[in-house]
Design a protein around this motif. Structure first.
Motif: not given
Length: 265
Positions: A41-46, A163-175, A242-245
């Motif tokens: 989601t965050a990578l798309r705009r780049f 710090p928002g990077l951690l929330d973003r990383a957690r949000s894409v971990l799929a159950p 790396i694609a997230t950070e």
């Protein structure tokens, strides 16, 4: 940027869920082992203008529906190749991260005629390149893996600066259920394409963090030596996410590579 989805398309016996954004060169985004299609989601705009970015949920992931039968990593590569046709294309580009890079490698090796370029981020040709974090990860149950993965993805400095990077990383971990996790782990356990890389007939971009604790950077160096027509981009100090950070660096490198090998050539 307008993002559409989720949409669904029939691929074999599955209904594959996908999300798309942008217009232009078709770039299929293949998510990591603990994630789903929202990883990008965050990578798309780049990726900028001129690229249609399409992320999908693999087997046993997210909104994709299919049978509960066992499968192989080659089956997942075939899913990806068939997805190109199901979306109405003869050829497309690939960006795979980690587990998704493994799936993308198998697809490109088995169906090179369907792909114009291949970008691989933080992945390896076999299990020999697993770092110290990988040995720990494989011993954990699914819930423990989710917590452990966050620290493997983002650098300490990145956590301090954003710090928002951690929330973003957690949000894409799929159950996933234990059964789903088991099928995915069994599939990837047979992955070993090291000796096949010399025959990879798709232009390849390798992107890797120099401090990746899950897959050591030597994996990228070894693949670069073996894959014809390959290019390597290292992100100094980068870990596994790396694609997230570093979305601007990863997105920019992939954008340039995709436009170097248009599907209409």
């Amino acid at each position: 940027m307008t993002t559409q989805g989720p949409q669904r398309v029939a691929v074999g016996s599955m209904e594959v869920a996908y999300t798309e954004s942008g217009e232009g060169e078709p770039l299929i985004l293949v998510h990591g082992g603990e994630s789903d299609r929202t990883q990008f989601t965050a990578l798309r705009r780049f990726f900028g203008d001129g690229i249609r970015a399409i992320s999908y949920d693999q087997r046993d992931t997210g909104d994709t529906a299919g049978p509960d039968d066992p499968y192989t990593i080659d089956d997942m590569g075939t899913d990806l190749a068939d997805l190109v046709f199901a979306l109405g294309y003869e050829r497309a580009h690939l960006l795979g991260t980690s587990y998704g890079g493994i799936v993308a490698m198998h697809a490109a090796l088995d169906y090179p005629e369907r792909f114009s370029s291949l970008s691989l981020a933080a992945c390896a040709p076999n299990a020999e390149f697993g770092g110290p974090g990988m040995a720990t990860l494989l011993k954990l149950d699914p819930q423990e893996r989710r917590s452990f993965m966050v620290d493997m993805l983002i650098t300490t400095q990145g956590q301090i600066d954003n710090p928002g990077l951690l929330d973003r990383a957690r949000s894409v971990l799929a159950p996933r259920t234990p059964e789903q996790n088991a099928r995915r782990m069994e599939a990837v356990a047979t992955h070993d394409v090291l000796d096949r890389l010399v025959d990879l007939d798709v232009p390849t971009l390798l992107i890797h963090g120099t401090d990746d604790p899950l897959i050591v950077v030597e994996a990228a160096h070894e693949m670069a030596k073996r894959i014809p027509n390959s290019r390597m981009e290292l992100i100094e100090g980068g870990r596994h996410g790396i694609a997230t950070e570093f979305p601007q660096l990863v997105g920019g490198a992939v954008r340039e590579f995709v436009h170097s090998y248009p599907t209409t050539r």
